[in-house]
Write an enzyme that holds these catalytic residues in place. Structure first.
Site, PDB file in Angstrom:
ATOM      1  N   SER A  81       2.281   3.359  -0.059  1.00 31.08           N
ATOM      2  CA  SER A  81       2.359   2.606   1.186  1.00 31.08           C
ATOM      3  C   SER A  81       3.527   3.107   2.050  1.00 31.08           C
ATOM      4  O   SER A  81       3.499   4.250   2.475  1.00 31.08           O
ATOM      5  CB  SER A  81       2.471   1.105   0.830  1.00 31.08           C
ATOM      6  OG  SER A  81       2.329   0.314   1.962  1.00 31.08           O
ATOM      7  N   ASP A 123      -8.940  -2.175   2.209  1.00 32.97           N
ATOM      8  CA  ASP A 123      -7.532  -2.340   2.598  1.00 32.97           C
ATOM      9  C   ASP A 123      -7.441  -2.833   4.040  1.00 32.97           C
ATOM     10  O   ASP A 123      -7.806  -2.105   4.970  1.00 32.97           O
ATOM     11  CB  ASP A 123      -6.824  -0.974   2.444  1.00 32.97           C
ATOM     12  CG  ASP A 123      -5.327  -1.055   2.640  1.00 32.97           C
ATOM     13  OD1 ASP A 123      -4.848  -2.057   3.209  1.00 32.97           O
ATOM     14  OD2 ASP A 123      -4.636  -0.114   2.213  1.00 32.97           O
ATOM     15  N   HIS A 156      -5.239  -2.783  -0.850  1.00 35.63           N
ATOM     16  CA  HIS A 156      -3.976  -2.045  -0.727  1.00 35.63           C
ATOM     17  C   HIS A 156      -3.312  -1.842  -2.096  1.00 35.63           C
ATOM     18  O   HIS A 156      -2.507  -0.931  -2.268  1.00 35.63           O
ATOM     19  CB  HIS A 156      -3.034  -2.821   0.215  1.00 35.63           C
ATOM     20  CG  HIS A 156      -1.953  -1.980   0.817  1.00 35.63           C
ATOM     21  ND1 HIS A 156      -2.210  -0.918   1.665  1.00 35.63           N
ATOM     22  CD2 HIS A 156      -0.602  -2.035   0.689  1.00 35.63           C
ATOM     23  CE1 HIS A 156      -1.057  -0.364   2.031  1.00 35.63           C
ATOM     24  NE2 HIS A 156      -0.070  -1.022   1.455  1.00 35.63           N
TER      25      HIS A 156
HETATM   26  C1  MLT Z   1       3.703  -1.384   4.558  1.00 34.79           C
HETATM   27  O1  MLT Z   1       3.488  -2.549   4.335  1.00 34.79           O
HETATM   28  O2  MLT Z   1       4.615  -0.803   4.018  1.00 34.79           O
HETATM   29  C2  MLT Z   1       2.809  -0.698   5.535  1.00 34.79           C
HETATM   30  O3  MLT Z   1       1.524  -0.817   5.151  1.00 34.79           O
HETATM   31  C3  MLT Z   1       3.126   0.714   5.728  1.00 34.79           C
HETATM   32  C4  MLT Z   1       4.443   0.918   6.394  1.00 34.79           C
HETATM   33  O4  MLT Z   1       4.945  -0.001   7.036  1.00 34.79           O
HETATM   34  O5  MLT Z   1       4.968   2.023   6.275  1.00 34.79           O
END
Ligand code: MLT
Length: 209
Positions: free
Chosen positions: A107, A158, A189
């Site tokens: 992520s 996701d 996710h």
């Molecule tokens: C997260 O929650 O980290 C996002 O999906 C991705 C990000 O902000 O880089």
């Protein structure tokens, strides 16, 4: 702003030839988070697991965001340079091979790993990007002629990522010369066993561990 050191855990494999897996956690994670996952890839890899220097309401991140999925690209740019400088210093301090660093990011961690591929196309020996998003809206990069292997998984369910944007990102990385192995998994996710099994097979296919 000056570069700050990153908090990290380093676990040497005990072999000077070893590749080093650079672990980059998701939002709210830390340098301990991905250690159990890395354990699935055997014990022949050095592990360098770092904590992002940015923070959002007490949650560590690798760079600031302006909203869900909207990145502060100036900060991302700076933090990418900071991370690369830090890893280069760690190669000397910890004594691992600077040409054998494979990033594994989840992520937010996958997004700074992607920014590293774009900004420093020949810095990483490879990258595993779990649930990534395109880090910069405009990708400006000299690309690579080394066909650096990149493994990507996204989740069909996701809600944080638009599937068409992932396709666009995968195509851009391929245009830049990366050898992308992309899998769209029937999940959200969160990571599932397939993320680990497919990445383990990709690692043994692409690297002599
Ligand atoms: C997260 O929650 O980290 C996002 O999906 C991705 C990000 O902000 O880089």
């Amino acid at each position: 702003m000056d570069f700050q050191p990153l908090k990290y855990i380093y676990k040497p494999a005990g072999n000077p030839e070893a590749y080093t897996l650079l672990l980059l956690h998701g939002t709210g994670g830390n340098e301990s988070d991905l250690l159990p996952l890395a354990g699935n890839f055997g014990n022949s890899l050095n592990i360098l697991s770092v904590r992002g220097n940015s923070e959002e309401n007490g949650m560590p991140r690798f760079f600031k965001r302006l909203g869900m999925g909207i990145f502060d690209e100036k900060d991302l740019d700076f933090r990418t340079d900071e991370l690369v400088a830090f890893v280069k210093e760690a190669t000397i301090k910890e004594g691992f091979d600077a040409n054998k660093v494979i990033a594994l990011g989840y992520s937010n961690g996958a997004n700074i790993a992607g920014a590293t591929l774009v900004k420093y196309p020949d810095f990483l020996a490879g990258a595993i990007l779990y649930r990534p998003m395109q880090p910069f809206k405009e990708i400006r990069s000299i690309g690579t002629i080394k066909e650096v292997p990149v493994f990507i998984t996204s989740g069909m369910e996701d809600p944080t990522v638009n599937p068409e944007d992932t396709d666009t990102y995968v195509n851009k990385l391929m245009e830049l010369g990366f050898a992308v192995d992309f899998h769209n998994l029937p999940t959200s996710h969160n990571l599932v066993n397939e993320d680990i099994g497919l990445a383990a097979a990709w690692l043994s296919k692409n690297f002599t561990l």
